[in-house]
Design an enzyme around this catalytic site. Structure first.
Site, PDB file in Angstrom:
ATOM      1  N   PRO A 155      63.837  26.709  35.250  1.00 47.46           N
ATOM      2  CA  PRO A 155      63.072  26.613  36.502  1.00 47.46           C
ATOM      3  C   PRO A 155      62.227  27.844  36.838  1.00 47.46           C
ATOM      4  CG  PRO A 155      65.353  27.092  36.979  1.00 47.46           C
ATOM      5  CD  PRO A 155      65.261  26.917  35.487  1.00 47.46           C
ATOM      6  N   CYS A 156      61.196  28.062  36.064  1.00 46.11           N
ATOM      7  CA  CYS A 156      60.301  29.199  36.315  1.00 46.11           C
ATOM      8  C   CYS A 156      59.565  29.041  37.645  1.00 46.11           C
ATOM      9  CB  CYS A 156      59.332  29.392  35.161  1.00 46.11           C
ATOM     10  SG  CYS A 156      58.347  27.955  34.766  1.00 46.11           S
ATOM     11  N   HIS A 157      59.508  27.827  38.156  1.00 50.06           N
ATOM     12  CA  HIS A 157      58.856  27.614  39.454  1.00 50.06           C
ATOM     13  C   HIS A 157      59.648  28.253  40.591  1.00 50.06           C
ATOM     14  CE1 HIS A 157      61.654  24.214  38.957  1.00 50.06           C
ATOM     15  NE2 HIS A 157      61.749  24.213  40.274  1.00 50.06           N
TER      16      HIS A 157
END
Length: 188
Positions: A155-157
């Site tokens: 989950p780089c967001h």
């Protein structure tokens, strides 16, 4: 650091399927029984949150507009796209498909740390750098995050700048904002 020869060969031997969805094209690649890439491209640019927020009003067949595949019957990628659909419908917070992180050792350390960031939570690039023991390497951490091969699963967001601004996202900042808002509204 370079990729291992075995990893490069696996990337060259991947089978991929592209799903044209309501949020954009999602390309999923696998080698053996492990997912190695999830990319989102030709993504929605305006009102991303409004689109993401209403996915749960669609059936799975309405969410998927079209499928581009080399062969029929990719059970592995079909399961991944269904789990992504459940994520967008706010009924899934964790994923259960098999995957393999392919990157340098440093990139993999960063990505493994991102997987630990809880649904609905945010952290900064500096937080990630500190947690992997490289507190002075924010730029290197940001570069590794920018090369994330498994969007949403890794989950780089959920990573933002230290000043609270969003930072970048390979599938577009509007979609990043939409994903953050989706998770925040659904994290209780």
């Amino acid at each position: 650091m370079l990729l291992k020869r075995q990893d490069v060969e696996q990337l060259n031997d991947c089978i991929s399927v592209t799903y044209n969805t309501k949020i954009g094209k999602i390309k999923i690649a696998y080698h053996g029984k492990e997912i190695v890439r999830i990319y989102i491209f030709d993504y929605i640019k305006d009102n991303a949150y409004d689109v993401v927020d209403k996915i749960d009003e669609l059936t799975f067949n309405e969410f998927i507009i079209d499928v581009e595949r080399e062969n029929k019957g990719h059970i592995i990628t079909d399961e991944v796209i269904y789990q992504l659909y459940e994520y967008f419908c706010k009924s899934r917070k964790k994923f259960s498909f098999r995957y393999k992180l392919i990157g340098t050792e440093f990139q993999k350390r960063v990505w493994k740390e991102l997987i630990k960031v809880e649904y609905g939570s945010l952290c900064s690039y500096k937080d990630v750098a500190r947690k992997i023991g490289h507190s002075n390497s924010c730029r290197a951490v940001a570069n590794a995050i920018g090369k994330n091969p498994l969007l949403i699963l890794v989950p780089c967001h959920r990573v933002i700048r230290g000043d609270g601004s969003l930072g970048g996202f390979s599938a577009g900042v509007d979609l990043k904002e939409g994903l953050i808002t989706l998770e925040r509204k659904n994290s209780f």
